[in-house]
Design a protein around this motif. Sequence first.
Motif, PDB file in Angstrom:
ATOM      1  N   ARG A  63      33.184  64.085  64.901  1.00  0.00           N
ATOM      2  CA  ARG A  63      32.330  64.373  63.755  1.00  0.00           C
ATOM      3  C   ARG A  63      32.749  65.723  63.182  1.00  0.00           C
ATOM      4  O   ARG A  63      32.187  66.774  63.500  1.00  0.00           O
ATOM      5  CB  ARG A  63      30.865  64.410  64.182  1.00  0.00           C
ATOM      6  CG  ARG A  63      30.292  63.065  64.646  1.00  0.00           C
ATOM      7  CD  ARG A  63      30.077  62.105  63.486  1.00  0.00           C
ATOM      8  NE  ARG A  63      29.147  62.637  62.507  1.00  0.00           N
ATOM      9  CZ  ARG A  63      27.817  62.475  62.586  1.00  0.00           C
ATOM     10  NH1 ARG A  63      27.280  61.811  63.595  1.00  0.00           N
ATOM     11  NH2 ARG A  63      27.036  62.969  61.652  1.00  0.00           N
ATOM     12  N   VAL A  64      33.774  65.705  62.341  1.00  0.00           N
ATOM     13  CA  VAL A  64      34.274  66.948  61.746  1.00  0.00           C
ATOM     14  C   VAL A  64      33.173  67.638  60.941  1.00  0.00           C
ATOM     15  O   VAL A  64      33.127  68.867  60.849  1.00  0.00           O
ATOM     16  CB  VAL A  64      35.505  66.665  60.853  1.00  0.00           C
ATOM     17  CG1 VAL A  64      36.061  67.956  60.263  1.00  0.00           C
ATOM     18  CG2 VAL A  64      36.597  65.958  61.658  1.00  0.00           C
ATOM     19  N   ASP A  65      32.253  66.834  60.402  1.00  0.00           N
ATOM     20  CA  ASP A  65      31.163  67.403  59.610  1.00  0.00           C
ATOM     21  C   ASP A  65      30.229  68.269  60.442  1.00  0.00           C
ATOM     22  O   ASP A  65      29.453  69.060  59.889  1.00  0.00           O
ATOM     23  CB  ASP A  65      30.352  66.287  58.941  1.00  0.00           C
ATOM     24  CG  ASP A  65      29.788  65.292  59.948  1.00  0.00           C
ATOM     25  OD1 ASP A  65      30.592  64.665  60.667  1.00  0.00           O
ATOM     26  OD2 ASP A  65      28.560  65.134  60.024  1.00  0.00           O
ATOM     27  N   LEU A  66      30.294  68.146  61.770  1.00  0.00           N
ATOM     28  CA  LEU A  66      29.434  68.949  62.637  1.00  0.00           C
ATOM     29  C   LEU A  66      30.066  70.283  63.030  1.00  0.00           C
ATOM     30  O   LEU A  66      29.442  71.072  63.737  1.00  0.00           O
ATOM     31  CB  LEU A  66      29.065  68.157  63.897  1.00  0.00           C
ATOM     32  CG  LEU A  66      28.213  66.899  63.664  1.00  0.00           C
ATOM     33  CD1 LEU A  66      27.899  66.210  64.988  1.00  0.00           C
ATOM     34  CD2 LEU A  66      26.924  67.237  62.928  1.00  0.00           C
ATOM     35  N   ILE A  67      31.298  70.536  62.594  1.00  0.00           N
ATOM     36  CA  ILE A  67      31.911  71.848  62.817  1.00  0.00           C
ATOM     37  C   ILE A  67      31.244  72.848  61.876  1.00  0.00           C
ATOM     38  O   ILE A  67      31.355  72.734  60.655  1.00  0.00           O
ATOM     39  CB  ILE A  67      33.437  71.806  62.584  1.00  0.00           C
ATOM     40  CG1 ILE A  67      34.092  70.846  63.593  1.00  0.00           C
ATOM     41  CG2 ILE A  67      34.041  73.195  62.686  1.00  0.00           C
ATOM     42  CD1 ILE A  67      35.594  70.691  63.403  1.00  0.00           C
ATOM     43  N   GLY A  68      30.548  73.808  62.433  1.00  0.00           N
ATOM     44  CA  GLY A  68      29.737  74.721  61.626  1.00  0.00           C
ATOM     45  C   GLY A  68      30.530  75.706  60.791  1.00  0.00           C
ATOM     46  O   GLY A  68      30.096  76.099  59.702  1.00  0.00           O
ATOM     47  N   ASP A  69      31.703  76.103  61.269  1.00  0.00           N
ATOM     48  CA  ASP A  69      32.549  77.052  60.558  1.00  0.00           C
ATOM     49  C   ASP A  69      33.313  76.302  59.469  1.00  0.00           C
ATOM     50  O   ASP A  69      34.225  75.527  59.753  1.00  0.00           O
ATOM     51  CB  ASP A  69      33.507  77.703  61.560  1.00  0.00           C
ATOM     52  CG  ASP A  69      34.403  78.761  60.943  1.00  0.00           C
ATOM     53  OD1 ASP A  69      34.725  78.662  59.751  1.00  0.00           O
ATOM     54  OD2 ASP A  69      34.793  79.689  61.676  1.00  0.00           O
ATOM     55  N   GLU A  70      32.963  76.543  58.201  1.00  0.00           N
ATOM     56  CA  GLU A  70      33.541  75.772  57.105  1.00  0.00           C
ATOM     57  C   GLU A  70      35.047  75.950  57.010  1.00  0.00           C
ATOM     58  O   GLU A  70      35.791  74.980  56.809  1.00  0.00           O
ATOM     59  CB  GLU A  70      32.891  76.168  55.779  1.00  0.00           C
ATOM     60  CG  GLU A  70      33.389  75.343  54.597  1.00  0.00           C
ATOM     61  CD  GLU A  70      32.675  75.684  53.302  1.00  0.00           C
ATOM     62  OE1 GLU A  70      33.085  75.155  52.244  1.00  0.00           O
ATOM     63  OE2 GLU A  70      31.719  76.483  53.330  1.00  0.00           O
ATOM     64  N   ALA A  71      35.529  77.178  57.164  1.00  0.00           N
ATOM     65  CA  ALA A  71      36.969  77.426  57.079  1.00  0.00           C
ATOM     66  C   ALA A  71      37.703  76.693  58.200  1.00  0.00           C
ATOM     67  O   ALA A  71      38.761  76.083  57.976  1.00  0.00           O
ATOM     68  CB  ALA A  71      37.251  78.922  57.148  1.00  0.00           C
ATOM     69  N   LEU A  72      37.136  76.731  59.400  1.00  0.00           N
ATOM     70  CA  LEU A  72      37.747  76.039  60.526  1.00  0.00           C
ATOM     71  C   LEU A  72      37.722  74.533  60.322  1.00  0.00           C
ATOM     72  O   LEU A  72      38.684  73.833  60.663  1.00  0.00           O
ATOM     73  CB  LEU A  72      37.012  76.401  61.820  1.00  0.00           C
ATOM     74  CG  LEU A  72      37.569  75.801  63.109  1.00  0.00           C
ATOM     75  CD1 LEU A  72      38.989  76.305  63.366  1.00  0.00           C
ATOM     76  CD2 LEU A  72      36.666  76.122  64.299  1.00  0.00           C
ATOM     77  N   ARG A  73      36.643  74.047  59.721  1.00  0.00           N
ATOM     78  CA  ARG A  73      36.537  72.609  59.459  1.00  0.00           C
ATOM     79  C   ARG A  73      37.657  72.153  58.530  1.00  0.00           C
ATOM     80  O   ARG A  73      38.297  71.117  58.769  1.00  0.00           O
ATOM     81  CB  ARG A  73      35.164  72.294  58.857  1.00  0.00           C
ATOM     82  CG  ARG A  73      34.944  70.801  58.602  1.00  0.00           C
ATOM     83  CD  ARG A  73      33.492  70.504  58.294  1.00  0.00           C
ATOM     84  NE  ARG A  73      33.032  71.106  57.058  1.00  0.00           N
ATOM     85  CZ  ARG A  73      32.139  72.080  56.965  1.00  0.00           C
ATOM     86  NH1 ARG A  73      31.605  72.576  58.063  1.00  0.00           N
ATOM     87  NH2 ARG A  73      31.777  72.569  55.797  1.00  0.00           N
ATOM     88  N   VAL A  74      37.926  72.914  57.484  1.00  0.00           N
ATOM     89  CA  VAL A  74      38.991  72.576  56.535  1.00  0.00           C
ATOM     90  C   VAL A  74      40.354  72.600  57.230  1.00  0.00           C
ATOM     91  O   VAL A  74      41.192  71.706  57.033  1.00  0.00           O
ATOM     92  CB  VAL A  74      38.978  73.544  55.344  1.00  0.00           C
ATOM     93  CG1 VAL A  74      40.206  73.333  54.458  1.00  0.00           C
ATOM     94  CG2 VAL A  74      37.705  73.356  54.517  1.00  0.00           C
ATOM     95  N   GLU A  75      40.589  73.603  58.077  1.00  0.00           N
ATOM     96  CA  GLU A  75      41.858  73.693  58.798  1.00  0.00           C
ATOM     97  C   GLU A  75      42.014  72.535  59.768  1.00  0.00           C
ATOM     98  O   GLU A  75      43.105  71.959  59.893  1.00  0.00           O
ATOM     99  CB  GLU A  75      41.926  75.030  59.547  1.00  0.00           C
ATOM    100  CG  GLU A  75      42.057  76.246  58.643  1.00  0.00           C
ATOM    101  CD  GLU A  75      42.074  77.546  59.438  1.00  0.00           C
ATOM    102  OE1 GLU A  75      43.161  77.939  59.898  1.00  0.00           O
ATOM    103  OE2 GLU A  75      40.993  78.150  59.609  1.00  0.00           O
ATOM    104  N   ALA A  76      40.929  72.190  60.456  1.00  0.00           N
ATOM    105  CA  ALA A  76      40.985  71.084  61.407  1.00  0.00           C
ATOM    106  C   ALA A  76      41.301  69.769  60.693  1.00  0.00           C
ATOM    107  O   ALA A  76      42.102  68.959  61.176  1.00  0.00           O
ATOM    108  CB  ALA A  76      39.668  70.981  62.167  1.00  0.00           C
ATOM    109  N   GLU A  77      40.689  69.547  59.560  1.00  0.00           N
ATOM    110  CA  GLU A  77      40.936  68.323  58.794  1.00  0.00           C
ATOM    111  C   GLU A  77      42.399  68.247  58.363  1.00  0.00           C
ATOM    112  O   GLU A  77      43.009  67.167  58.394  1.00  0.00           O
ATOM    113  CB  GLU A  77      40.013  68.272  57.582  1.00  0.00           C
ATOM    114  CG  GLU A  77      38.555  67.986  57.934  1.00  0.00           C
ATOM    115  CD  GLU A  77      37.638  68.048  56.726  1.00  0.00           C
ATOM    116  OE1 GLU A  77      36.626  67.333  56.727  1.00  0.00           O
ATOM    117  OE2 GLU A  77      37.938  68.811  55.783  1.00  0.00           O
ATOM    118  N   ALA A  78      42.980  69.379  57.979  1.00  0.00           N
ATOM    119  CA  ALA A  78      44.375  69.399  57.545  1.00  0.00           C
ATOM    120  C   ALA A  78      45.313  69.090  58.715  1.00  0.00           C
ATOM    121  O   ALA A  78      46.294  68.343  58.567  1.00  0.00           O
ATOM    122  CB  ALA A  78      44.720  70.759  56.933  1.00  0.00           C
ATOM    123  N   ILE A  79      45.017  69.639  59.887  1.00  0.00           N
ATOM    124  CA  ILE A  79      45.838  69.380  61.077  1.00  0.00           C
ATOM    125  C   ILE A  79      45.791  67.900  61.434  1.00  0.00           C
ATOM    126  O   ILE A  79      46.816  67.268  61.698  1.00  0.00           O
ATOM    127  CB  ILE A  79      45.354  70.238  62.261  1.00  0.00           C
ATOM    128  CG1 ILE A  79      45.603  71.725  61.978  1.00  0.00           C
ATOM    129  CG2 ILE A  79      46.055  69.821  63.553  1.00  0.00           C
ATOM    130  CD1 ILE A  79      44.902  72.650  62.949  1.00  0.00           C
TER     131      ILE A  79
END
Length: 466
Positions: A134-150
């Motif tokens: 659940r990428v949407d549950l990653i609270g850090d927005e910047a980290l969420r964007v980086e994780a999605e890109a990876i």
Amino acid sequence: MQNAAFVASDDIRSAFSAAMSAMYRAEVPAYGTLMELVAEVNAEVLDGTPMLRQRLEATDSLDRISQERHGAIRLGTPAELSTMRRVFAVMGMHPVGYYDLSTAGVPVHATAFRPVGAEALSRNPFRVFTSLLRVDLIGDEALRVEAEAILAARRIFTDRAVELTERAETRGGLDLADADRFVAEILKTFRWHDQACVSIEMYHRLHQQHRLVADVVSFKGPHINHLTPRTLDIDAVQTGMSSRGIEPKAIVEGPPTRQCPILLRQTSFKALDEPVSFKSGSGGWTAGSHTARFGEIEQRGVALTPEGRALYDNLLDATRKMIRPAADGSNAADYVEALSRTFQSFPDTWDGIRTAGLGYFTYSLTERGRRVGSVHAEGVDQLVADGFVRFDPIVYEDFLPVSAAGIFQSNLGDEAGQDFVASPNQKRFEAALGAGVLDEFEHYATIEQASIDECRRALRGVQAAE
């Protein structure tokens, strides 16, 4: 009907299950030790309880015990989940049930890919509990964007695996040569990789968000994180692990020890801390480690009806309101005692479970029923009372969210269970899956009703012949 030139999906599943077990045994030697322990315990149980052996033989369940496995993988994107559904379909495995683990502090939701129908299950009941991050549950927005890109940049299936999956879909199956290639190619998706696809700095950022996030995002494939044999006495295995040099988790997840097992009990050995190389900005590698893979054991009981499941959930919830098991095992004895005490209100005889409408059973003619027959009894209860029909528990083939989360957390560390807003979203999961998940209760009810109908047909046939 499948083309005779094609390998049956049951056979492809059996081949894949065997290949997976061999691979995992080579990668995690403790798994082999666990298999030996389970085999010894199962043999002792069968030797000591002839009635259990007879019941398993009568329901054609004895042979499947030794080969039974379930595995677990964690995926990162909807595209990965959708393709995995197509891959498992080639093996005759279908998505059953929706599991939201966010309620237990784990940022995934999941389904179980498994065979359905009594014949397929008897051939090989291999299951894979498949979670989607659940990428949407990653609270850090910047980290969420980086994780999605990876995650978007990785490819977890080989081109050949995708090609063979498409071939099976368009042709309706695979011939022997292609089936062998398919198993070999799909196995590559589940292999362990000791080189991460992120830097050690990114790994630590992901890890700080949640250990499971780091496990999913940091690697180029969804390594199988455990394989689970089925035991007939999980308490004996739990005790026996220590004598084999394996450290078990503190408690067995699920219901307490019972005369008549219900649902699913699970335990495991602690996850391995394994060496991993992380990408370095200079183009080299930085040495580090990662904890993910572990060994698990399960004991399966009867599948429960919605009423039975509601009672189970209520009793488990009541226990955990009194005492919640600590990840370090410090209150394990107190929790087990409270659990056993609370569950005394759940019937512990097969007939008690059946007559209360709490479990699913299959029905078959007794020797008397095969010889005599009766059309005067309207209901199955009367047929049982008259000795014309016997009943046997239907094995629970699925999973329990709280138990799964408990296994995850005990192997990910004390801090693994974090607070997330409970947000089940089955529609979103099914959209990613590209299909709906099967309802487990409907599945069990259908099996039960089919067995009752078959008994009635057979009894009518007996009387007509007389």
